[in-house]
Scaffold this motif. Structure first.
Motif, mmCIF file in Angstrom:
data_model
loop_
_atom_site.group_PDB
_atom_site.id
_atom_site.type_symbol
_atom_site.label_atom_id
_atom_site.label_comp_id
_atom_site.label_asym_id
_atom_site.label_seq_id
_atom_site.Cartn_x
_atom_site.Cartn_y
_atom_site.Cartn_z
ATOM 1 N N ASP A 143 0.304 -15.447 14.409
ATOM 2 C CA ASP A 143 0.786 -16.593 15.164
ATOM 3 C C ASP A 143 0.083 -17.868 14.740
ATOM 4 N N ALA A 180 -11.242 -16.300 11.110
ATOM 5 C CA ALA A 180 -11.980 -15.032 11.164
ATOM 6 C C ALA A 180 -11.036 -13.828 11.251
ATOM 7 N N THR A 181 -9.998 -13.935 12.072
ATOM 8 C CA THR A 181 -9.078 -12.813 12.253
ATOM 9 C C THR A 181 -8.338 -12.506 10.951
ATOM 10 N N VAL A 196 -2.661 -24.524 21.851
ATOM 11 C CA VAL A 196 -1.211 -24.454 21.999
ATOM 12 C C VAL A 196 -0.801 -23.125 22.633
HETATM 13 P P1 IMP Z 1 -9.234 -17.128 14.482
HETATM 14 O O1 IMP Z 1 -9.752 -15.762 14.194
HETATM 15 O O2 IMP Z 1 -10.313 -18.051 14.984
HETATM 16 O O3 IMP Z 1 -8.466 -17.739 13.324
HETATM 17 O O4 IMP Z 1 -8.306 -17.040 15.710
HETATM 18 C C1 IMP Z 1 -7.131 -16.470 15.646
HETATM 19 C C2 IMP Z 1 -6.641 -16.059 17.003
HETATM 20 O O5 IMP Z 1 -7.137 -16.878 18.099
HETATM 21 C C3 IMP Z 1 -5.163 -16.251 17.006
HETATM 22 O O6 IMP Z 1 -4.504 -15.137 16.464
HETATM 23 C C4 IMP Z 1 -4.866 -16.461 18.464
HETATM 24 O O7 IMP Z 1 -4.715 -15.224 19.107
HETATM 25 C C5 IMP Z 1 -6.092 -17.158 19.008
HETATM 26 N N1 IMP Z 1 -5.875 -18.620 19.061
HETATM 27 C C6 IMP Z 1 -6.481 -19.559 18.324
HETATM 28 N N2 IMP Z 1 -6.059 -20.793 18.644
HETATM 29 C C7 IMP Z 1 -5.124 -20.633 19.609
HETATM 30 C C8 IMP Z 1 -4.298 -21.542 20.354
HETATM 31 O O8 IMP Z 1 -4.316 -22.782 20.201
HETATM 32 N N3 IMP Z 1 -3.485 -20.981 21.283
HETATM 33 C C9 IMP Z 1 -3.416 -19.650 21.501
HETATM 34 N N4 IMP Z 1 -4.156 -18.758 20.817
HETATM 35 C C10 IMP Z 1 -5.006 -19.241 19.884
#
Ligand code: IMP
Ligand code: MG
Length: 177
Positions: A99, A105-106, A152
């Motif tokens: 999404d 990180a994910t 968002v």
């Molecule tokens: P990352 O590992 O920091 O890139 O975070 C990824 C995950 O954090 C996404 O797959 C979302 O589930 C969640 N996330 C990050 N930003 C948002 C946002 O603005 N709205 C909703 N979920 C978010």
């Protein structure tokens, strides 16, 4: 729960998803083993729309992750696999469908995990990206929209499990958190 106003409308999202599907259709026209791997829960609506716009053969798989100990609107550094794929992806053309890429990180974690399983190819597709928040390099092969550092919701994205089924994407103002 009050509904925040659209930041990306249903039409804008649908147009961009159609464009992404056309790109993927063209790039994978020779592939007979395309697998779209959706990351639960956030990517479920995007994946459903994207997959239905493709015309080439494809399979759908899901996995689920969560981030450790973060506040609802923060993302954590460590990622945990909650549900794995049900099928082997060895020798398949895999597109990981997210999404949103925030810190990255994910995506980095899942790329390492899937790459180790010997797919024929591995690309990534995310509806949204917040480059201002991303640390280090992320490989994003297909991207819907670049957005600023705002929270968002909607179109699969949540805040504390709320707003996930809004048909459009909204910025969640601080007073609604
Ligand atoms: P990352 O590992 O920091 O890139 O975070 C990824 C995950 O954090 C996404 O797959 C979302 O589930 C969640 N996330 C990050 N930003 C948002 C946002 O603005 N709205 C909703 N979920 C978010
Ligand atoms: Mg996600």
């Amino acid at each position: 729960m009050k509904e925040p106003p659209p930041y990306l409308t249903e039409d804008e999202i649908a147009r961009r998803v159609t464009e992404l599907a056309a790109e993927i259709d063209a790039d994978y026209s020779d592939s007979e083993s395309l697998v779209l791997v959706g990351v639960l829960k956030g990517a479920f609506i995007f994946l459903a729309d994207l997959a239905r716009k493709l015309t080439i053969p494809r399979r759908i798989e899901f996995l689920a992750v969560s981030s450790y100990g973060a506040r609802e609107s923060e993302t954590a550094d460590s990622v945990r696999l909650l549900m794995d794929l049900r099928h082997d992806i060895r020798g398949e053309d895999v597109i990981l469908v997210e999404d949103i890429v925030d810190t990255g990180a994910t995506l980095a974690y899942l790329q390492r995990l899937l790459a180790a399983r010997g797919p024929a190819s591995l690309r990534t597709c995310s509806l949204l990206h917040k480059p201002d928040r991303t640390r280090g390099h992320v490989q994003l092969d297909y991207l819907g929209f670049t957005i600023p550092d705002v929270w968002v919701v909607g179109y699969g994205l949540d805040y504390a499990e709320g707003y996930r089924t809004l048909p459009y994407i909204a910025q969640l103002p601080p007073e609604m958190r």
